[in-house]
Design a protein around this motif. Structure first.
Motif, short mmCIF file in Angstrom:
data_model
loop_
_atom_site.label_atom_id
_atom_site.label_comp_id
_atom_site.label_asym_id
_atom_site.label_seq_id
_atom_site.Cartn_x
_atom_site.Cartn_y
_atom_site.Cartn_z
N THR A 2 0.96 -0.98 0.15
CA THR A 2 0.05 0.01 -0.16
C THR A 2 0.78 1.27 0.06
O THR A 2 1.79 1.37 0.88
N THR A 26 -4.41 3.51 -1.86
CA THR A 26 -5.24 2.80 -2.49
C THR A 26 -5.03 1.24 -1.78
O THR A 26 -4.22 1.08 -1.01
N GLY A 27 -6.41 0.48 -1.92
CA GLY A 27 -6.19 -0.72 -1.08
C GLY A 27 -7.40 -1.18 -0.31
O GLY A 27 -8.47 -0.81 -0.79
N ARG A 28 -7.41 -1.66 0.56
CA ARG A 28 -8.54 -2.40 1.36
C ARG A 28 -8.65 -1.39 2.59
O ARG A 28 -7.75 -1.18 3.44
N THR A 130 -5.09 -0.94 3.72
CA THR A 130 -3.89 -2.04 3.54
C THR A 130 -3.98 -2.56 2.03
O THR A 130 -5.04 -2.37 1.29
N ALA A 131 -3.02 -3.16 1.67
CA ALA A 131 -2.86 -4.01 0.31
C ALA A 131 -3.90 -4.98 0.41
O ALA A 131 -4.36 -5.41 1.24
N GLU A 132 -4.50 -5.14 -0.80
CA GLU A 132 -5.56 -6.19 -0.74
C GLU A 132 -5.15 -7.52 -0.14
O GLU A 132 -5.98 -8.35 0.38
N ASP A 133 -4.06 -7.99 -0.36
CA ASP A 133 -3.50 -9.53 0.08
C ASP A 133 -2.96 -9.35 1.43
O ASP A 133 -2.35 -10.55 1.63
N ARG A 134 -3.20 -8.44 2.35
CA ARG A 134 -2.74 -8.54 3.56
C ARG A 134 -3.55 -9.11 4.48
O ARG A 134 -2.98 -8.86 5.85
N ARG A 135 -4.39 -9.85 4.62
CA ARG A 135 -5.38 -10.30 5.28
C ARG A 135 -4.60 -11.50 6.21
O ARG A 135 -3.89 -12.46 5.56
#
Length: 136
Positions: A2, A26-28, A130-135
């Protein structure tokens, strides 16, 4: 990763004290409800002590952010609710231990008549990206 952008003082706007006027990325989106000074068992931490309460609140925020795969580096906005503006320096001390003070998030501080329990002095909520893939 992010990327967040911070503008401490847009043209024509006086600089803030410890916050950026504008932050975007940008992101989640991660929204963290207002956190209060309760420990894991729901017991009050720091009755009558704004510094202790602020440290507990920011620890709770850290744990909530982590649950979403976020850190304080991802926070774009903090909102502080205090029952007395005299507690704001304690909040800022605790905040400055966890954020990059060179690139602080946007922020708002509001004095309120009361919080959900009379012994609580402050509450803080956060918005992060956060970045989309950081869950987790």
């Amino acid at each position: 990763m992010t990327r967040l952008s911070h503008v401490a003082a847009p043209a024509g706007v006086a600089p803030g004290n410890g916050y950026s006027h504008v932050v975007w990325g940008t992101g989640r989106l991660v929204a963290v409800s207002g956190q209060i000074a309760l420990d894991e068992q729901g017991r009050l931490v720091g009755e009558g002590d704004p510094d202790a309460q602020a440290r507990q609140v920011f620890e709770n925020l850290r744990r909530c952010l982590a649950a979403a795969g976020a850190t304080f580096a991802d926070v774009v906005k903090l909102t502080y609710f205090v029952t007395d503006m005299a507690f704001l320096p304690a909040v800022r001390r605790a905040r400055d231990e966890v954020i990059d003070t060179a690139r602080p998030p946007a922020g708002s501080a509001v004095q309120v008549a009361a919080l959900v329990r009379p012994e609580l002095l402050l509450e803080v909520e956060a918005l992060a990206i956060t970045a989309e893939d950081r869950r987790p």
